[in-house]
Design a protein around this motif. Structure first.
Motif, PDB file in Angstrom:
ATOM      1  N   HIS A 191      -4.032   8.020  -5.058  1.00  0.00           N
ATOM      2  CA  HIS A 191      -3.606   8.658  -4.073  1.00  0.00           C
ATOM      3  C   HIS A 191      -5.006   8.981  -2.954  1.00  0.00           C
ATOM      4  CE1 HIS A 191       0.497   9.317  -5.331  1.00  0.00           C
ATOM      5  NE2 HIS A 191      -0.186   9.810  -6.636  1.00  0.00           N
ATOM      6  N   ASN A 192      -6.169   8.575  -3.365  1.00  0.00           N
ATOM      7  CA  ASN A 192      -7.090   8.722  -2.647  1.00  0.00           C
ATOM      8  C   ASN A 192      -8.009   7.566  -2.599  1.00  0.00           C
ATOM      9  OD1 ASN A 192      -6.990  11.659  -2.086  1.00  0.00           O
ATOM     10  ND2 ASN A 192      -7.112  11.778  -4.230  1.00  0.00           N
ATOM     11  N   PHE A 193      -7.884   6.809  -1.466  1.00  0.00           N
ATOM     12  CA  PHE A 193      -8.780   5.385  -1.387  1.00  0.00           C
ATOM     13  C   PHE A 193      -9.931   5.625  -0.895  1.00  0.00           C
ATOM     14  CE2 PHE A 193      -4.424   3.913  -1.283  1.00  0.00           C
ATOM     15  CZ  PHE A 193      -4.119   2.988  -2.182  1.00  0.00           C
ATOM     16  N   THR A 194     -11.147   5.032  -1.698  1.00  0.00           N
ATOM     17  CA  THR A 194     -12.416   4.991  -0.947  1.00  0.00           C
ATOM     18  C   THR A 194     -12.361   3.497  -0.261  1.00  0.00           C
ATOM     19  OG1 THR A 194     -13.244   3.704  -3.012  1.00  0.00           O
ATOM     20  CG2 THR A 194     -13.480   5.914  -2.907  1.00  0.00           C
ATOM     21  N   ARG A 195     -13.652   3.393   0.788  1.00  0.00           N
ATOM     22  CA  ARG A 195     -13.574   2.247   1.383  1.00  0.00           C
ATOM     23  C   ARG A 195     -13.500   1.113   0.720  1.00  0.00           C
ATOM     24  NH1 ARG A 195     -15.044   1.250   6.701  1.00  0.00           N
ATOM     25  NH2 ARG A 195     -15.573   3.409   6.967  1.00  0.00           N
ATOM     26  N   GLY A 196     -14.189   1.202  -0.525  1.00  0.00           N
ATOM     27  CA  GLY A 196     -14.459  -0.080  -1.392  1.00  0.00           C
ATOM     28  C   GLY A 196     -13.003  -0.288  -1.887  1.00  0.00           C
ATOM     29  N   SER A 197     -12.393   0.623  -2.732  1.00  0.00           N
ATOM     30  CA  SER A 197     -10.991   0.570  -3.450  1.00  0.00           C
ATOM     31  C   SER A 197     -10.057   0.102  -2.523  1.00  0.00           C
ATOM     32  CB  SER A 197     -10.876   1.802  -4.168  1.00  0.00           C
ATOM     33  OG  SER A 197     -10.485   2.639  -3.211  1.00  0.00           O
ATOM     34  N   LEU A 198     -10.221   0.595  -1.239  1.00  0.00           N
ATOM     35  CA  LEU A 198      -9.051   0.142  -0.387  1.00  0.00           C
ATOM     36  C   LEU A 198      -9.192  -1.243  -0.136  1.00  0.00           C
ATOM     37  CD1 LEU A 198      -6.631   0.556   1.296  1.00  0.00           C
ATOM     38  CD2 LEU A 198      -8.015   1.762   3.028  1.00  0.00           C
ATOM     39  N   SER A 199     -10.554  -1.774   0.374  1.00  0.00           N
ATOM     40  CA  SER A 199     -10.744  -3.063   0.677  1.00  0.00           C
ATOM     41  C   SER A 199     -10.514  -3.896  -0.610  1.00  0.00           C
ATOM     42  CB  SER A 199     -12.314  -3.360   0.970  1.00  0.00           C
ATOM     43  OG  SER A 199     -12.627  -2.609   2.173  1.00  0.00           O
ATOM     44  N   LYS A 200     -10.587  -3.673  -1.953  1.00  0.00           N
ATOM     45  CA  LYS A 200     -10.433  -4.398  -2.738  1.00  0.00           C
ATOM     46  C   LYS A 200      -8.893  -4.501  -2.910  1.00  0.00           C
ATOM     47  CE  LYS A 200     -10.726  -4.797  -7.873  1.00  0.00           C
ATOM     48  NZ  LYS A 200     -11.196  -3.982  -9.115  1.00  0.00           N
ATOM     49  N   PHE A 201      -8.207  -3.597  -2.639  1.00  0.00           N
ATOM     50  CA  PHE A 201      -6.638  -3.515  -2.967  1.00  0.00           C
ATOM     51  C   PHE A 201      -6.053  -4.329  -2.033  1.00  0.00           C
ATOM     52  CE2 PHE A 201      -2.468  -1.562  -2.355  1.00  0.00           C
ATOM     53  CZ  PHE A 201      -1.766  -1.871  -3.743  1.00  0.00           C
ATOM     54  N   ILE A 202      -6.430  -4.304  -0.614  1.00  0.00           N
ATOM     55  CA  ILE A 202      -5.907  -4.819   0.388  1.00  0.00           C
ATOM     56  C   ILE A 202      -6.156  -6.435   0.012  1.00  0.00           C
ATOM     57  CG2 ILE A 202      -6.066  -5.600   2.736  1.00  0.00           C
ATOM     58  CD1 ILE A 202      -6.749  -2.815   3.375  1.00  0.00           C
ATOM     59  N   ARG A 203      -7.450  -6.841  -0.337  1.00  0.00           N
ATOM     60  CA  ARG A 203      -7.582  -8.209  -0.701  1.00  0.00           C
ATOM     61  C   ARG A 203      -6.649  -8.726  -1.678  1.00  0.00           C
ATOM     62  NH1 ARG A 203     -12.543  -7.400  -1.708  1.00  0.00           N
ATOM     63  NH2 ARG A 203     -12.180  -7.588  -4.158  1.00  0.00           N
ATOM     64  N   GLU A 204      -6.596  -7.945  -2.836  1.00  0.00           N
ATOM     65  CA  GLU A 204      -5.489  -8.265  -3.773  1.00  0.00           C
ATOM     66  C   GLU A 204      -4.096  -8.562  -3.486  1.00  0.00           C
ATOM     67  OE1 GLU A 204      -6.091  -5.321  -6.913  1.00  0.00           O
ATOM     68  OE2 GLU A 204      -7.829  -6.166  -7.709  1.00  0.00           O
ATOM     69  N   ALA A 205      -3.685  -7.653  -2.511  1.00  0.00           N
ATOM     70  CA  ALA A 205      -2.459  -7.646  -1.972  1.00  0.00           C
ATOM     71  C   ALA A 205      -2.152  -9.063  -0.958  1.00  0.00           C
ATOM     72  CB  ALA A 205      -2.106  -6.477  -1.204  1.00  0.00           C
ATOM     73  N   ASP A 206      -3.432  -9.103  -0.052  1.00  0.00           N
ATOM     74  CA  ASP A 206      -3.170 -10.246   0.754  1.00  0.00           C
ATOM     75  C   ASP A 206      -3.270 -11.716  -0.420  1.00  0.00           C
ATOM     76  OD1 ASP A 206      -3.181  -8.872   2.871  1.00  0.00           O
ATOM     77  OD2 ASP A 206      -5.434  -9.187   3.267  1.00  0.00           O
ATOM     78  N   GLU A 207      -3.779 -11.653  -1.216  1.00  0.00           N
ATOM     79  CA  GLU A 207      -4.025 -12.908  -2.391  1.00  0.00           C
ATOM     80  C   GLU A 207      -2.526 -13.008  -2.939  1.00  0.00           C
ATOM     81  OE1 GLU A 207      -6.968 -12.047  -5.138  1.00  0.00           O
ATOM     82  OE2 GLU A 207      -8.602 -12.700  -3.681  1.00  0.00           O
ATOM     83  N   LYS A 208      -1.981 -11.967  -3.396  1.00  0.00           N
ATOM     84  CA  LYS A 208      -0.650 -12.010  -3.940  1.00  0.00           C
ATOM     85  C   LYS A 208       0.514 -12.582  -2.985  1.00  0.00           C
ATOM     86  CE  LYS A 208      -1.367  -8.457  -7.416  1.00  0.00           C
ATOM     87  NZ  LYS A 208      -2.859  -8.237  -7.182  1.00  0.00           N
TER      88      LYS A 208
ATOM     89  N   ILE B 175       0.699  -1.064   0.019  1.00  0.00           N
ATOM     90  CA  ILE B 175      -0.141   0.083   0.190  1.00  0.00           C
ATOM     91  C   ILE B 175       0.976   1.405  -0.031  1.00  0.00           C
ATOM     92  CG2 ILE B 175      -1.537   1.381   1.470  1.00  0.00           C
ATOM     93  CD1 ILE B 175      -2.599  -1.292   2.193  1.00  0.00           C
ATOM     94  N   LEU B 176       1.802   1.296   0.879  1.00  0.00           N
ATOM     95  CA  LEU B 176       2.862   2.316   0.825  1.00  0.00           C
ATOM     96  C   LEU B 176       3.493   2.616  -0.537  1.00  0.00           C
ATOM     97  CD1 LEU B 176       3.650   4.458   2.706  1.00  0.00           C
ATOM     98  CD2 LEU B 176       5.699   2.863   3.333  1.00  0.00           C
ATOM     99  N   CYS B 177       4.043   1.535  -1.050  1.00  0.00           N
ATOM    100  CA  CYS B 177       4.521   1.876  -2.561  1.00  0.00           C
ATOM    101  C   CYS B 177       3.444   2.503  -3.535  1.00  0.00           C
ATOM    102  CB  CYS B 177       4.985   0.383  -3.010  1.00  0.00           C
ATOM    103  SG  CYS B 177       6.409  -0.375  -2.113  1.00  0.00           S
ATOM    104  N   ARG B 178       2.285   1.870  -3.434  1.00  0.00           N
ATOM    105  CA  ARG B 178       1.434   2.435  -4.428  1.00  0.00           C
ATOM    106  C   ARG B 178       1.100   3.830  -3.946  1.00  0.00           C
ATOM    107  NH1 ARG B 178      -4.783  -0.258  -5.787  1.00  0.00           N
ATOM    108  NH2 ARG B 178      -5.175   1.453  -7.352  1.00  0.00           N
ATOM    109  N   GLN B 179       0.797   4.321  -2.480  1.00  0.00           N
ATOM    110  CA  GLN B 179       0.705   5.708  -2.395  1.00  0.00           C
ATOM    111  C   GLN B 179       1.580   6.512  -2.910  1.00  0.00           C
ATOM    112  OE1 GLN B 179      -0.272   5.062   1.832  1.00  0.00           O
ATOM    113  NE2 GLN B 179      -2.173   5.657   1.490  1.00  0.00           N
ATOM    114  N   LEU B 180       3.033   6.254  -2.474  1.00  0.00           N
ATOM    115  CA  LEU B 180       4.188   7.070  -2.858  1.00  0.00           C
ATOM    116  C   LEU B 180       4.770   7.005  -4.329  1.00  0.00           C
ATOM    117  CD1 LEU B 180       5.916   6.541   0.620  1.00  0.00           C
ATOM    118  CD2 LEU B 180       4.254   8.342  -0.073  1.00  0.00           C
ATOM    119  N   ASP B 181       4.293   6.008  -5.059  1.00  0.00           N
ATOM    120  CA  ASP B 181       4.845   5.829  -6.228  1.00  0.00           C
ATOM    121  C   ASP B 181       6.321   5.581  -6.118  1.00  0.00           C
ATOM    122  OD1 ASP B 181       2.502   6.206  -7.589  1.00  0.00           O
ATOM    123  OD2 ASP B 181       2.655   8.503  -7.868  1.00  0.00           O
ATOM    124  N   LEU B 182       6.829   4.799  -5.262  1.00  0.00           N
ATOM    125  CA  LEU B 182       8.352   4.593  -5.088  1.00  0.00           C
ATOM    126  C   LEU B 182       9.255   3.975  -6.343  1.00  0.00           C
ATOM    127  CD1 LEU B 182       7.787   3.484  -1.284  1.00  0.00           C
ATOM    128  CD2 LEU B 182       9.115   5.664  -2.144  1.00  0.00           C
TER     129      LEU B 182
END
Length: 240
Positions: free
Chosen positions: A154-171, A126-133
């Motif tokens: 750079h602006n997460f909605t509750r739905g987009s954040l939940s989806k992104f976290i789920r995808e990160a967990d799956e990876k 999530i930090l990498c995505r937010q900061l374009d590191l």
């Protein structure tokens, strides 16, 4: 005219002299170090964070975690490969300050801290995505490219954040599974005693076979024959 001969391997030669000079200021390993050093590993659930006062010194969990984060973003999927990279990869030599944990230590760290990995890797992605590191383009995580450029990222909605976290967990789950499978496959291939034969013995065997083949060629030259039999020649009375 002679060919270029290279440098004598027995001479100590390292230019530049400081390993830090090999790792540029924008190298991702510098962020990996800053990220891990800023974590409270004990609160995250990692074990053996505090060093024991007695007994043989162990590796700092922070160093082993740095190794795994590096392997995660570079798709290194086995403990043996991670061990090999610590010995030849200048980025990891810098990141681990010349530490070279063996593959069993690396695998054991993953085994005892499996539940703590998810929280840390989730925060990292999530930090990498937010900061374009890793440039303003795409962030590669375990072979999957995640968009990290659009302003809306750079602006997460509750739905987009939940989806992104789920995808990160799956990876992460897929990566951990591949690590387990690769370690199991390599253990079967090499046996329980390690690498299945030292490289020095294999080099010696190659040289021995080469010398034997040369001797056979010399014998053919002396005899004038076109082929030579390696079967045992029995004395005449035993021939059928």
């Amino acid at each position: 005219m002679a060919h270029h001969s290279g440098t004598d391997r027995s001479q100590l030669l390292l230019l530049p002299e400081a390993v830090d000079d090999y790792v540029g200021p924008d190298n991702p390993v510098r962020f990996i170090e800053a990220f891990v050093d800023g974590l409270d590993l004990q609160a995250a659930g990692f074990v053996r964070v505090a060093a024991k006062e007695t007994g043989r010194p162990g590796y700092d969990p922070a160093d082993l975690l740095k190794l795994y984060v590096y392997g995660y973003i570079n798709r290194v999927r086995s403990s043996r490969r991670l061990e090999a990279e610590t010995r030849r990869n200048v980025e990891l030599i810098w990141l681990l300050r010349h530490l070279k944990p063996d593959f069993r230590t690396i695998a054991d760290f993953r085994r005892v801290n499996r539940s703590a990995f998810r929280q840390v890797f989730r925060e990292f992605v999530i930090l990498c995505r937010q900061l374009d590191l890793f440039g303003c383009e795409l962030l590669a995580v375990d072979g999957t490219r995640i968009k990290a450029v659009n302003n809306k990222d750079h602006n997460f909605t509750r739905g987009s954040l939940s989806k992104f976290i789920r995808e990160a967990d799956e990876k992460l789950a897929d990566y951990m599974k591949r690590l387990d499978e690769s370690d199991a496959d390599e253990e079967k291939a090499t046996g329980s005693n390690g690498s299945g034969g030292g490289m020095a013995e294999k080099i010696a065997a190659i040289k021995g076979k080469r010398d034997r083949h040369k001797a056979l060629l010399d014998e053919l030259d002396r005899s004038g024959e076109d082929q030579i039999s390696l079967t045992i020649r029995m004395p005449a009375p035993w021939r059928v």
